[in-house]
Structures are given as structure tokens and as C-alpha cells.
Motif scaffolding. Structure first.
Motif, mmCIF file in Angstrom:
data_model
loop_
_atom_site.group_PDB
_atom_site.id
_atom_site.type_symbol
_atom_site.label_atom_id
_atom_site.label_comp_id
_atom_site.label_asym_id
_atom_site.label_seq_id
_atom_site.Cartn_x
_atom_site.Cartn_y
_atom_site.Cartn_z
ATOM 1 N N PRO A 1 8.092 -47.834 -37.734
ATOM 2 C CA PRO A 1 8.898 -46.642 -37.444
ATOM 3 C C PRO A 1 8.434 -45.878 -36.206
ATOM 4 N N VAL A 2 7.119 -45.690 -36.058
ATOM 5 C CA VAL A 2 6.632 -44.854 -34.956
ATOM 6 C C VAL A 2 6.860 -45.535 -33.609
ATOM 7 N N LEU A 3 6.486 -46.823 -33.509
ATOM 8 C CA LEU A 3 6.655 -47.505 -32.219
ATOM 9 C C LEU A 3 8.119 -47.568 -31.827
ATOM 10 N N THR A 4 8.976 -47.901 -32.799
ATOM 11 C CA THR A 4 10.404 -47.980 -32.485
ATOM 12 C C THR A 4 10.917 -46.638 -31.994
ATOM 13 N N ALA A 5 10.520 -45.572 -32.710
ATOM 14 C CA ALA A 5 11.008 -44.249 -32.312
ATOM 15 C C ALA A 5 10.507 -43.883 -30.927
ATOM 16 N N LEU A 6 9.236 -44.188 -30.632
ATOM 17 C CA LEU A 6 8.704 -43.847 -29.306
ATOM 18 C C LEU A 6 9.426 -44.633 -28.214
ATOM 19 N N MET A 7 9.655 -45.923 -28.463
ATOM 20 C CA MET A 7 10.329 -46.736 -27.451
ATOM 21 C C MET A 7 11.758 -46.248 -27.245
ATOM 22 N N VAL A 8 12.440 -45.928 -28.354
ATOM 23 C CA VAL A 8 13.829 -45.485 -28.215
ATOM 24 C C VAL A 8 13.890 -44.134 -27.514
ATOM 25 N N SER A 9 12.941 -43.241 -27.836
ATOM 26 C CA SER A 9 13.003 -41.944 -27.159
ATOM 27 C C SER A 9 12.705 -42.113 -25.675
ATOM 28 N N GLY A 10 11.845 -43.077 -25.330
ATOM 29 C CA GLY A 10 11.575 -43.297 -23.918
ATOM 30 C C GLY A 10 12.725 -43.989 -23.206
ATOM 31 N N ARG A 11 13.345 -44.947 -23.894
ATOM 32 C CA ARG A 11 14.358 -45.752 -23.218
ATOM 33 C C ARG A 11 15.741 -45.108 -23.275
ATOM 34 N N ALA A 12 16.154 -44.746 -24.495
ATOM 35 C CA ALA A 12 17.513 -44.221 -24.638
ATOM 36 C C ALA A 12 17.540 -42.690 -24.566
ATOM 37 N N GLY A 13 16.526 -42.049 -25.171
ATOM 38 C CA GLY A 13 16.538 -40.589 -25.215
ATOM 39 C C GLY A 13 16.541 -39.960 -23.838
ATOM 40 N N SER A 14 15.684 -40.502 -22.959
ATOM 41 C CA SER A 14 15.613 -39.934 -21.611
ATOM 42 C C SER A 14 16.938 -40.112 -20.892
ATOM 43 N N ILE B 1 12.080 -46.436 -43.976
ATOM 44 C CA ILE B 1 13.464 -46.100 -43.651
ATOM 45 C C ILE B 1 13.627 -44.583 -43.525
ATOM 46 N N ILE B 2 13.029 -43.843 -44.486
ATOM 47 C CA ILE B 2 13.110 -42.374 -44.428
ATOM 48 C C ILE B 2 12.514 -41.878 -43.116
ATOM 49 N N LYS B 3 11.348 -42.447 -42.780
ATOM 50 C CA LYS B 3 10.695 -42.023 -41.540
ATOM 51 C C LYS B 3 11.598 -42.258 -40.350
ATOM 52 N N SER B 4 12.169 -43.453 -40.257
ATOM 53 C CA SER B 4 12.951 -43.747 -39.053
ATOM 54 C C SER B 4 14.214 -42.895 -39.025
ATOM 55 N N ALA B 5 14.768 -42.546 -40.199
ATOM 56 C CA ALA B 5 15.934 -41.656 -40.192
ATOM 57 C C ALA B 5 15.547 -40.274 -39.676
ATOM 58 N N VAL B 6 14.394 -39.766 -40.138
ATOM 59 C CA VAL B 6 13.945 -38.454 -39.659
ATOM 60 C C VAL B 6 13.680 -38.503 -38.151
ATOM 61 N N PHE B 7 13.008 -39.575 -37.711
ATOM 62 C CA PHE B 7 12.713 -39.690 -36.286
ATOM 63 C C PHE B 7 13.990 -39.741 -35.463
ATOM 64 N N SER B 8 15.008 -40.445 -35.979
ATOM 65 C CA SER B 8 16.226 -40.574 -35.191
ATOM 66 C C SER B 8 16.891 -39.218 -35.029
ATOM 67 N N VAL B 9 16.876 -38.401 -36.093
ATOM 68 C CA VAL B 9 17.443 -37.059 -35.971
ATOM 69 C C VAL B 9 16.665 -36.248 -34.932
ATOM 70 N N LEU B 10 15.331 -36.337 -35.011
ATOM 71 C CA LEU B 10 14.506 -35.573 -34.068
ATOM 72 C C LEU B 10 14.780 -35.989 -32.631
ATOM 73 N N ALA C 1 12.287 -33.501 -22.729
ATOM 74 C CA ALA C 1 12.886 -34.167 -23.887
ATOM 75 C C ALA C 1 11.987 -35.290 -24.377
ATOM 76 N N VAL C 2 11.495 -36.127 -23.439
ATOM 77 C CA VAL C 2 10.678 -37.270 -23.869
ATOM 78 C C VAL C 2 9.356 -36.793 -24.445
ATOM 79 N N VAL C 3 8.725 -35.807 -23.752
ATOM 80 C CA VAL C 3 7.424 -35.338 -24.236
ATOM 81 C C VAL C 3 7.570 -34.695 -25.612
ATOM 82 N N ILE C 4 8.537 -33.786 -25.734
ATOM 83 C CA ILE C 4 8.663 -33.065 -27.007
ATOM 84 C C ILE C 4 9.068 -34.010 -28.128
ATOM 85 N N SER C 5 9.994 -34.943 -27.836
ATOM 86 C CA SER C 5 10.398 -35.808 -28.948
ATOM 87 C C SER C 5 9.257 -36.745 -29.334
ATOM 88 N N SER C 6 8.463 -37.225 -28.370
ATOM 89 C CA SER C 6 7.330 -38.089 -28.746
ATOM 90 C C SER C 6 6.342 -37.322 -29.604
#
Lengths: 158, 261
Positions: free
Chosen positions: B100-113, B201-210, B241-246
Motif C-alpha cells: 500500500p505505501v509504495l503504491t501510494a507514494l509512486m501514484v502520488s509522485g506520478r499521477a498526483g503531481s 485494502i483499507i489502507k490503500s483506500a485511505v491513501f487514495s482519498v488523501l 501537493a507531492v510533499v504533503i501527500s507523501s
């Protein structure tokens, strides 16, 4: 980008993701949908160390798991869920064993010879409590293991 | 001195205002799910951007994290002659935490930005104001589809990451270092329970909202605080956005774990 191609790639992505999710939850996470098990009870004098979700095995093959452990009349009542395809004779013996020397506790069922089977919700009458390794070691340390097993009075501690 | 206290007060007020604005932003986005119909196609487009295009980078991340877990785990466990536990070590680490954490970090870096930059540019080019003028709800039009898409895509990507990572660990542990394949898979199957998967799954759902909340918010309000709308504001919004979401991913990961464990 072509709309059809985009829809297709998203569809593939969702399928791959769902496949991984299903694999994780059903295969790795042992998520059971529907009832493919039935419950039986077993009463032990002590269950020291047995935990819920511990495996139930016969001849080393896992056939179910421990559903719940409750105290009842000063004894431990263990509820086992057994796979529907397994039938247990009503004189089967359930005993609590340890996998390896320091491993986790599990329940081993040895088959009986009766023609009657335990019905769902029934009880295994014959149970054996776990071997208490700590007590065994302390007895061994005092050198009274043989006498204890033979049922004679233990030698007084020196 | 008075000047100093005043600037401190202004800073505090601005931060409190932005917290309230984030909450209102979230409510409007939720409302956007019900106001305008026909969001199916934009959602698909954003799933394509957030999910499908991330699958390679997530695959690489997962494969190499799984492989390095296999390597590290092997050398640690071989000291206790218990290489057989490698499967449980790799699978539990990946499913509970790293996936969950790595996926969320990669997505926030790649798609979030990218989302922040896109919305930020819409803001500085006054496209959002134009939408307002045309009586199109900008939240329902721009933010809500991205929200839904991220909520769908991230758990799926996380599951993909877990599976690829476990196979990466398998490749190193079994094929390269010679752990028995049976012991590896038995470790994986016997140690992972439904609760672990569920927690992931719960973690990744929370991360996606964040992620999507912070990234769209930062883009939407880029330059509003400064009162000037230029490229600088967009770049600052993207960095923020990237710093705060990470950071919030890592902090909330700790909080969720401590609650659910």
C-alpha cells in the motif's frame, strides 16, 4: 487517443487488478464465501496455548480450523469447523499437539472405528489435553520422569 | 514586534482558513457525485491515467522491492537456519505495509503531481472561472471523476503490487538462493490471513482519498492565497501537493496500523 483502445486498456487494467485482489483474498487470505464447513465441539481439560484459527489436522492433513475457544464448566470448549467433505466417526479422538518443539499448537484428530458419524453441531467425546512440555522438563530436571510415567509416587525433591 | 505578532496571526488565520476550505472542497466533491449525471466516460479516462499508465512503474517498484526483501530476508533468516520463513516474511511485509505505501507514494509522485499541475494551469488560465460562468459545476466536472477514478485504481494497483512483489521475492529466494519452493509457498499461504489483505485494502483506500484530495485541492487553489496566478504558483502547488501527500501517507499509515493491528 482512440476511444476504443483507451476503454480496452482500462478494462485490462481493472481485470488484472481484480485478479490480483481475488488471488490475495481468496487464495492467500483464505476468504471463504458460503458455508463449505460444519461445526463440531470438543471439550478439553486445558487448551494451554491453542489459539483460534489454529489448524485441525488428521494424519497431518489440514481438514479444518479452530473457530472459537470458550470456558464452560471449568473446562475449555473448542468449536472446530471441519470441511464438508470430511466425515468423522463418533469415536474419533481429538488431541492437542505441538508442531515441532516450539511451534504453534494444533488439533490432531485420529479416526475411530465406529459406523456412526458425528453430525454437524455434535461433540467429539474423546479428547486428550496437550502435552505440557514445561511440566515435563521440570520433572525431567528433578529426575522423576520414569516414576511419574509409571504412575508411582514422585521422589521427594532433594 | 507588533509587526511580528501580526504576521504570526495572519499566518495562523491563513492556515485555519485553508483547513476549512479543504473540508468544503471535499464536501463539494462528494456532492459532485450526485449532481451531474454521465460521469462514466471521464472516470474511465482518469482510471486510464492514474491506473493503467502506472502499472509499469508499480510493477518495477514491486518486483525490485520483493527481490530485495527476498535477499535481505534470506541473509537475516539464514543466521537462524530458518530460511523456510522467507515466504511469510516477504508476503506479510508486502501485503501489510510496503504494497500500500509504495503504491501510494509512486501514484502520488506520478499521477498526483500531474493532476495538480493540470488543474493548477486550468486555474491560472481562468478556465475554472470560465466553467463557473457557464454554470458548470467545476467540482462535478473536474474533481469528482478524478476522485472516483483514484478510489478505484489505487486498491487495484496495490493488489497488483503485492502479487508482483511476492513473485519477485520468490524469484530471488527460491530460484537464486535455493530456498525450497514448497517452504516458501507454505509460508506465504499459512501466514497471510484475510485480515492482512483487508487491512491492505483499507489502507490503500485511505491513501487514495488523501492523495487525490490533497493534489486536486492544491491545484484548484494554486495562486489563490498569493492573489497572483502565474507559472510559479503552479510549480509551488505541485511541489506542495507531492510533499504533503507523501507525508500524510506515511503518517496515516502509522495511525491506521496502530488502530487496526
Amino acid at each position: 487517443m482512440d476511444k476504443k483502445w483507451l476503454e480496452f486498456s482500462v478494462g485490462v487494467f481493472i481485470l488484472v487488478g481484480l485478479a490480483c485482489l481475488t488471488y490475495l483474498s481468496v487464495s492467500l487470505g483464505h476468504l471463504r464465501l458460503g458455508h463449505s464447513t460444519y461445526e463440531i465441539k470438543a471439550v478439553f481439560s486445558t487448551v494451554s496455548g491453542l489459539k483460534a484459527k489454529a489448524p485441525v489436522a488428521m494424519a497431518g492433513v489440514t481438514i479444518g480450523e479452530v473457530q472459537d475457544i470458550k470456558l464452560r464448566d471449568g473446562q475449555a470448549q473448542v468449536i472446530l469447523s471441519i470441511g464438508n467433505d470430511i466425515k468423522l466417526e463418533d469415536d474419533s479422538v481429538a488431541s492437542i499437539r505441538t508442531s515441532g518443539i516450539i511451534g504453534d499448537k494444533y488439533i490432531s484428530i485420529s479416526p475411530g472405528a465406529s459406523d456412526n458419524y458425528i453430525t454437524p453441531g455434535g461433540t467429539i467425546r474423546e479428547t486428550r489435553p496437550p502435552l505440557d512440555i514445561e511440566a515435563l522438563i521440570s520433572k525431567f530436571a528433578f529426575g522423576s520422569l520414569d516414576k511419574e510415567i509409571k504412575g508411582t509416587k514422585p521422589a521427594p525433591a532433594e | 514586534m507588533v509587526q511580528l505578532i501580526r504576521s504570526l496571526g495572519a499566518y495562523g488565520m491563513r492556515e485555519i482558513l485553508s483547513v476549512g476550505r479543504m473540508g468544503i472542497f471535499f464536501l463539494y466533491t462528494m456532492r459532485g457525485m450526485f449532481v451531474a449525471p454521465g460521469k462514466f466516460w471521464p472516470v474511465v479516462k482518469h482510471i486510464e491515467f492514474i491506473g493503467t499508465k502506472s502499472i509499469f512503474v508499480i510493477g518495477f517498484t514491486a518486483a525490485f522491492s520483493g527481490m530485495v526483501l527476498g535477499l535481505q530476508g534470506y541473509y537475516t533468516l539464514s543466521k537462524f537456519a530458518s530460511e523456510g520463513l522467507l515466504g511469510s516474511a516477504v508476503a506479510l511485509t508486502l501485503i501489510r505495509e510496503l504494497g500500500p505505501v509504495l503504491t501510494a507514494l509512486m501514484v502520488s509522485g506520478r499521477a498526483g503531481s500531474a493532476i495538480t499541475a493540470e488543474i493548477g494551469i486550468m486555474r491560472i488560465e481562468e478556465q475554472i472561472d470560465a466553467l463557473d460562468c457557464m454554470a458548470i459545476d467545476p467540482y462535478a466536472y473536474m474533481i469528482t471523476p478524478r476522485f472516483i477514478a483514484c478510489l478505484i485504481a489505487l486498491p487495484l494497483l496495490t493488489a497488483f503490487c503485492d502479487v508482483v512483489g511476492i513473485f519477485g521475492g520468490y524469484a530471488i529466494g527460491v530460484d537464486l538462493l535455493g530456498v525450497s519452493a514448497g517452504a516458501f509457498w507454505d509460508g506465504v499461504y499459512s501466514s497471510v490471513v484475510w485480515k492482512d489483505v483487508y487491512m491492505g485494502i483499507i489502507k490503500s483506500a485511505v491513501f487514495s482519498v488523501l492523495i487525490i484530495w490533497i493534489c486536486t485541492y492544491k491545484g484548484f487553489y494554486s495562486g489563490v492565497d498569493e492573489g497572483s496566478f502565474g507559472p510559479e504558483q503552479v510549480s509551488r502547488a505541485t511541489t506542495d501537493a507531492v510533499v504533503i501527500s507523501s507525508i500524510s501517507i506515511l503518517v496515516s499509515d502509522y495511525i491506521i496500523t496502530s488502530i487496526m493491528l
